[in-house]
Every structure is written in structure tokens, then in C-alpha cells.
Design an enzyme around this catalytic site. Structure first.
Site, mmCIF file in Angstrom:
data_model
loop_
_atom_site.group_PDB
_atom_site.id
_atom_site.type_symbol
_atom_site.label_atom_id
_atom_site.label_comp_id
_atom_site.label_asym_id
_atom_site.label_seq_id
_atom_site.Cartn_x
_atom_site.Cartn_y
_atom_site.Cartn_z
ATOM 1 N N GLU A 95 28.158 18.178 27.708
ATOM 2 C CA GLU A 95 28.607 18.084 29.167
ATOM 3 C C GLU A 95 27.896 19.435 30.004
ATOM 4 O OE1 GLU A 95 32.377 17.360 32.047
ATOM 5 O OE2 GLU A 95 32.686 17.834 29.931
ATOM 6 N N LYS A 104 30.620 11.385 36.769
ATOM 7 C CA LYS A 104 31.894 11.421 35.987
ATOM 8 C C LYS A 104 32.890 10.854 36.851
ATOM 9 C CE LYS A 104 34.861 14.735 33.167
ATOM 10 N NZ LYS A 104 34.807 15.919 32.699
ATOM 11 N N CYS A 150 33.822 13.300 28.298
ATOM 12 C CA CYS A 150 34.881 14.348 27.829
ATOM 13 C C CYS A 150 36.473 13.608 28.416
ATOM 14 C CB CYS A 150 34.668 15.852 28.739
ATOM 15 S SG CYS A 150 35.774 17.229 28.112
ATOM 16 N N SER A 189 47.050 50.048 13.876
ATOM 17 C CA SER A 189 48.547 50.613 13.786
ATOM 18 C C SER A 189 49.144 50.505 12.539
ATOM 19 C CB SER A 189 49.524 50.271 14.816
ATOM 20 O OG SER A 189 49.654 48.763 14.677
#
Length: 681
Positions: free
Chosen positions: A45, A114, A175, A343
Site C-alpha cells: 500500500e 480505497k 489492506c 540493571s
């Protein structure tokens, strides 16, 4: 008449506004597709400009440069004799659309806008584009002069239409349209469209890939057909990671699968499929077609002599587990490497292991003769002849870890950090911050005449919190100082990016100091839960033989900011937060995914936790969480950019759009909870 067609789909590492690089990658994908015998090539896309342009879509430059790239694609000899399907923004009647442009031999066949937009979570498509909501309607689109000069066309079809070749019919989805209950492939299939294509920009989340695969399989199980899925790969300039997974399916079976994570900028997947299999599959189905507008093209995807051409057979999709996705999904753009305050706890160790696993992937890509990866590694290391001998060797060149001890630190965490550093090969530094902390407190005392004390030494809660925060913030300052100058001190060029290590569950309650060492250039684990991080570390123990992680996993999480008791840690994260990490994961999902406010969350948790907690205890947990959440929500406005990996992330920069100023008493909501507790008891 031919019956077998070879089709190509791809995953590309496109970057927003990188028009030159995007063009090169598109051309390379077309070239590979043709080499593998494909007559149709599908790309991701908005691949010409990049999906993540965001407000750059408003700029006329983005439209202009997209058409300039399209012209170069049309003119290139590489794109001849193959139908190319590319994505770009197009303005039609002064309305901006997210479009597919299909062309063949210097002629644009159609432009398909789209119709169903992605506009939730990380997506804001309706901010920049309008949906084409005119079902089955096609208009004339007047091409820009620069395109007319190449194609000789003045107008082309624009709208809800499909492509009809001599041997088959091809329809487009984009999509989010696949995820929608009104997916176009349903009506397209009923009208005889045999090949569905989906150009996507679908980001990675843990456990999401199987949803895509199931949707693609379902789309062709219901009404038959061939489905091509293309996706973006990489970061595209934003905090999400697009994870590829290009695929081809026919009649409910996956027949070709691309990599979910890869360092290759261009991956092309081809499959040879039999059109007659689709026609036979559909023979028993009932059709009620709503005719699509067909654009006819004098071109065939098949040949007359394809009887001996083997068709691709169904395969089983290989899914990564969630913890494997963690180590594969994070690839970074960096200077001369990274610096991490290590850490000795689960969170910072997870960040360290992600860098280590990245080194594993880089070395594997170099062994596979990926010249681009080797070139990038040499550029970062600053040695043009460098060749990594092992992931540990590469880690030593690009990764610096530092343990920042104070009088409240234990020898156990110091040793765990050192052991992990030795196993992954990072350059490790031990730093004591007590001098810096006492110096800052000395300035405060000189001005006020007061010296704050920890609660353990008779101080107030406010003093206790301030003394913890100053240690955390000094660590951030030192991390950036060493990131900028540690290579200089060793006679090497460049600086380092600072990595953070606050997980998604801590962000929910704000259990970190604002502008402490959680403030970094990027936080690889900011979207990942403590539970998944522990699974990831177990994976690293098994696959990378990082045995130092066993002690880290066994130790209770602690910030080590309060005084030790008899030399042992007395402060733990879960005690400070008032709930366990597993409880936080449940609460986080209810808050974001299930969209629960305090009362709704209480109503669900009294059933979910009924075996462990009474309604009164559940109410206390819920109210405590929402107080902490609302008090600390302001921290999310400054949170370090993190790789989005979890659907309940509280990151408000893009994903979690909620206020940061609250009435933290939640009087109405908490009263509703209290009323229910009273009724129950």
C-alpha cells in the site's frame, strides 16, 4: 487456451518520502517477478511515497513526486510485458484518495481508490484520505500532463472497477478492506472475479499474523478464488513495524509464504496456480452477481503450452511464537551503536537480548551474502574491511552496557548484569552514581538548609520519593553523557543511541520516573508485557545459551532505589505498584481492548478473579489502578518512542488517544463500584 498463471506479490522496505529508494525497490521487485515468470506484480500500500507520510500527505509535493516516480516506472524497460500494480496518493476532483494504479506497457489500465479506510488504533487514514463510497461507479480521471506525455492517454478509468484480461478477471482489495465485514472480495467473487489482490500496510503485533492468514484463507474458502497479499516491511519512519508476510492462497489453502521478519529490503513471492481449480471449486456455489465495471485489456496471464507447468501445492504456514517475534521484530537505525543502562533485571536484560538477537540476524544475513547488510554494518562500525566473526564479536563493536550502582544497589544485580554482558559480548562499564547524587543533594541543602531522608531513616513519603527520583534522573544524565563521549574516550568516532527499558505494564500505572533512564532515544520493549518479556528471555536461554538469564528470571523485579535491609533488597516493583504484573496485563487489556471504564472493569473482574479475590478486594484493585493511571497519565506525553507490539499499549503519541489531565478521584465511577460492593455484601 491456457489455464495456469504465475503471479507475484512482494514485501518491500519502503520509507516515507524516500522516493528514490522506493523507486529502486519497486523496480527490483518487478525485475525479480519477471525473472520468475510472473505476468502480474502486486506491491504494498502507498509504496511509491511510503505509507507513513502522515501530514505530508497534505502537501502537493507528495502528490507531485509520486507522479514523477510513476512516470519513471512507466518509462522503464523493466516494467514492460507485465501488469504492474503500484500504490500512491491521487487527487481526483480536489479530493485525495489512497489508490492503486495498474499499468501495462506504458498504458495506465485503471486507478482504483480505497473504499474502506483504516481509522483506529495506529491508523488515521480518514485524516488524509476520503473513501471512495460510490459502489460500482467509475469516472474518468484526467491524467497529469507528465503522464499523458508517456502514455498518450488523456483520461483513464477511476473508481470501483476490475481488470478483465483475455483469460481471467482481477479485482482489488486494499489492506483494511479485507478486515471489514463488507469486504469487496465477496461481491467480486460472486461476479466471477477469479484473482483478488490485497496491497497492505499492516503492522506487527504479537499474535497478529495468524489473523491475517485466517482472513486470507477464509476469503477464498467462502467463494473460491486466488488471493495475493502484499505488505510493507520495516518501520517506514514511524514506531510501528510492518512485518511482511506476503502470501498467495487458492480456494482456502496457502500455497506460497513470504518471511514475517527479514533483513531483505525486497522479497518477491511467486506462485503458479490453475484457474480451472477456481472454476471447479465454484461450480457448486450459488451466485447472485452485482456486475462490476470491467476494464478490458488485450493481455493474457497464461500461455497455451502450460500443461506441464507445475502448480504450487498447499503449504502449512509456519508461525513464530510471541517471544520469537520480539527478537526478530526490532531493527534500528543507529549511529555507531547503542548504550543501555543494564540493571540486571528482566526489562533491561530483554532490551540487551533484543540487541544480541539483532546481531544474530545481521551475522546470518551476512553469511547469506546480503551485501547491503554488510555495507551497513561496516558503516556503523566505522571499518570498511570489518567482517563480523560472530554475533558476540559484532555486539562488542556496536553495543555498550553500563551498570549504574548506588549505595542502594545489591551485589546480586551487579553480578547478573556483568554476567549477561560477558555472554552477549557487549562493552561493559561499571559506574557509581553516589557522588553525583550527593552533589545534587548538597546543592539543595545549601539553598534550603534541609537534607531529605528515606522513610527507612525517618523521612516522609515525599522525601522518600524525591530521593528515589534523583537517583533515577542522574542515571539518565549519565547515560546520555556516556552515549555521546564513551567512544570518543576510547579514540573512536561517532556516538551511541540510548536504549530504554520500561515495559508496557509499567507504563499503564506510570511506575517509572519521568525523565529517568526510561527516557531514551528508543525503547524496544515499551509495547511488550512483562509476561512476554519473560517468555522471550526463556527463549534466549534455550536458543542463544544465555544462561545468565536464569538468575535474572528468578529474581523479584526491583528498582533498587530505597536503602537495603541487611545488604538485601527490600523494595519490589509489585509491592510498590500494589498489584502483580499478570494482574496489570489483564487490566490493561480490559482498559484498551475491551474499552472498560472503572465500573465496567469491576463488573468483569469480579467474575474473572472470583476464585482469588472478593468483590471488595477487586474494587480496591480497580480503584487503585485508576488512581495511579490518572495521576501518572501525564508521563505518557513524554514517553520514549517504542516499538508497538501490544494492542493495549498506553502510548498516547499515536495509539492511545486519551486525556492526560483527570479528576483523579473518579467520584461518580467509584461510587457506582462501591454501591455494587455494598449490594453484594
Amino acid at each position: 487456451m491456457g489455464r495456469k498463471v504465475t503471479l507475484a506479490t512482494c514485501s518491500l522496505n519502503q520509507w516515507s518520502l524516500d522516493f528514490e529508494g522506493n523507486l529502486d525497490r519497486i523496480l527490483k521487485s518487478v525485475e525479480i517477478a519477471k525473472t520468475q515468470g510472473a505476468k502480474y506484480r502486486l506491491g504494498p500500500e502507498l509504496e511509491i511515497c511510503g505509507y507513513g507520510c502522515a501530514d505530508h500527505f497534505y502537501e502537493s509535493d507528495t502528490l507531485l513526486h509520486s507522479f514523477q516516480v510513476l512516470r519513471m516506472l512507466l518509462e522503464s524497460p523493466i516494467t514492460q510485458d507485465i501488469i504492474c500494480d503500484v500504490g500512491m496518493p491521487v487527487m481526483h476532483h480536489n479530493v485525495r484518495y489512497n489508490c492503486r494504479v495498474l499499468f501495462l506497457n506504458r498504458k495506465i489500465l485503471l486507478i482504483r481508490p480505497k473504499m474502506l479506510m483504516a481509522n483506529h488504533g495506529n491508523y488515521r487514514e480518514l485524516r488524509w484520505f476520503s473513501p471512495w463510497n460510490q459502489l460500482r461507479k467509475v469516472e474518468e480521471y484526467f491524467l497529469p500532463r507528465m503522464i499523458q506525455e508517456v502514455t498518450g492517454q488523456e483520461t483513464v478509468p477511476f473508481g470501483d472497477c476490475v481488470l478483465s484480461t483475455k483469460d481471467t478477471c482481477i479485482g482489488t482489495e486494499m489492506c483494511a478492506e479485507l478486515w471489514n465485514p463488507r469486504s469487496p472480495h465477496i461481491q467480486l467473487g460472486l461476479d466471477g472475479v477469479e484473482i483478488f489482490t490485497n496491497s497492505s500496510a499492516s503492522h506487527h503485533e504479537l499474535r497478529k499474523a495468524d489473523q491475517r492468514v485466517n482472513l486470507v484463507k477464509s476469503a477464498t474458502t467462502k467463494s473460491g478464488g486466488i488471493y495475493l497479499y502484499a505488505n510493507q516491511r520495516g518501520c517506514d519512519g514511524d514506531r510501528v513495524y510492518y512485518d511482511g508476510c506476503a502470501m498467495v492462497a487458492i480456494n482456502g489453502d496457502i500455497v506460497a509464504q513470504g518471511a514475517q521478519f527479514s533483513l531483505n529490503d525486497v522479497e518477491v513471492i511467486t506462485a503458479t496456480v490453475d484457474l480451472e481449480d477456481v472454476r471447479s471449486y465454484r461450480g457448486e456455489l450459488c451466485h447472485e452477481p452485482k456486475p462490476c465495471h470491467r476494464v478490458k485489456v488485450d493481455f493474457s496471464l497464461s500461455t497455451d503450452d502450460d500443461i506441464y507447468l507445475p502448480a504450487h501445492q498447499p503449504i502449512t504456514w509456519l508461525f513464530h511464537t510471541a517471544h520469537f517475534g520480539d527478537c526478530d521484530g526490532c531493527h534500528f537505525v543507529f549511529q555507531a551503536g547503542f548504550l543501555l543502562p543494564l540493571s540486571g533485571g528482566v526489562d533491561s536484560s530483554s532490551t540487551a537480548c533484543i540487541v544480541n538477537s539483532m546481531c544474530v540476524l545481521l551475522c546470518q544475513a551476512i553469511e547469506d551474502n546480503n551485501s547491503q547488510v554488510l555495507e551497513d554494518v561496516r558503516r556503523v562500525v566505522g571499518e570498511q574491511s570489518y567482517y563480523p566473526q560472530s554475533p558476540r564479536d559484532l555486539c562488542g563493536h556496536i553495543f555498550t552496557t553500563c551498570y549504574m550502582a548506588s549505595e542502594n544497589s545489591s551485589s546480586d544485580t551487579c553480578n547478573r548484569a556483568k554476567d549477561l554482558s560477558n555472554q552477549i559480548g557487549s562493552t561493559h562499564i561499571n559506574i557509581n552514581i553516589d557522588i553525583a547524587v550527593k552533589g545534587i543533594l548538597g546543592i539543595f541543602s545549601a539553598v534550603t538548609g534541609r537534607w531529605p531522608q528515606f522513610q527507612a531513616n525517618g523521612g516522609s513519603q515525599r522525601e522518600n520519593l524525591a530521593l528515589q527520583n534523583i537517583q533515577a534522573r542522574v542515571r539518565m544524565l549519565l547515560a546520555y553523557l556516556f552515549a555521546q563521549l564513551s567512544l570518543w574516550a576510547r579514540g573512536k568516532p561517532g556516538g551511541l543511541l540510548v536504549l530504554g527499558s520500561a515495559n508496557v505494564d509499567e507504563s499503564l500505572t506510570g511506575y517509572f520516573t519521568k525523565y529517568d533512564c526510561s527516557s531514551a532515544d528508543i525503547n524496544p520493549i515499551g509495547g511488550i508485557s512483562k509476561t512476554d518479556l519473560k517468555s522471550f528471555l526463556l527463549y534466549c536461554v534455550e536458543h542463544f545459551q544465555l544462561t545468565a538469564l536464569r538468575g535474572i528470571l528468578a529474581a523479584p523485579p526491583t528498582a533498587e532505589l530505597e536503602p537495603l535491609t541487611d545488604g538485601q533488597v527490600s523494595q519490589t516493583d509489585e509491592a510498590d505498584m500494589g498489584m502483580t504484573y499478570s494482574e496489570l496485563s489483564v487490566i490493561g487489556r480490559l482498559r484498551k481492548i475491551s474499552k472498560c471504564g472503572p465500573f465496567s472493569m469491576f463488573c468483569k473482574l469480579i467474575h474473572m478473579w472470583k476464585d482469588a479475590l472478593s468483590p471488595t478486594e477487586v474494587a480496591q484493585k480497580v480503584k487503585h489502578f485508576f488512581r495511579m493511571y490518572s495521576i501518572n497519565r501525564h508521563k505518557m506525553t513524554t514517553v520514549t518512542p517504542s516499538y508497538h507490539a501490544e494492542s493495549y499499549s498506553p502510548d498516547d503519541n499515536r495509539f492511545d488517544l486519551r486525556p492526560f489531565l483527570y479528576n483523579t478521584r473518579w467520584t461518580w465511577q467509584f461510587r457506582c463500584i462501591d454501591n455494587q460492593v455494598t449490594i453484594k455484601t
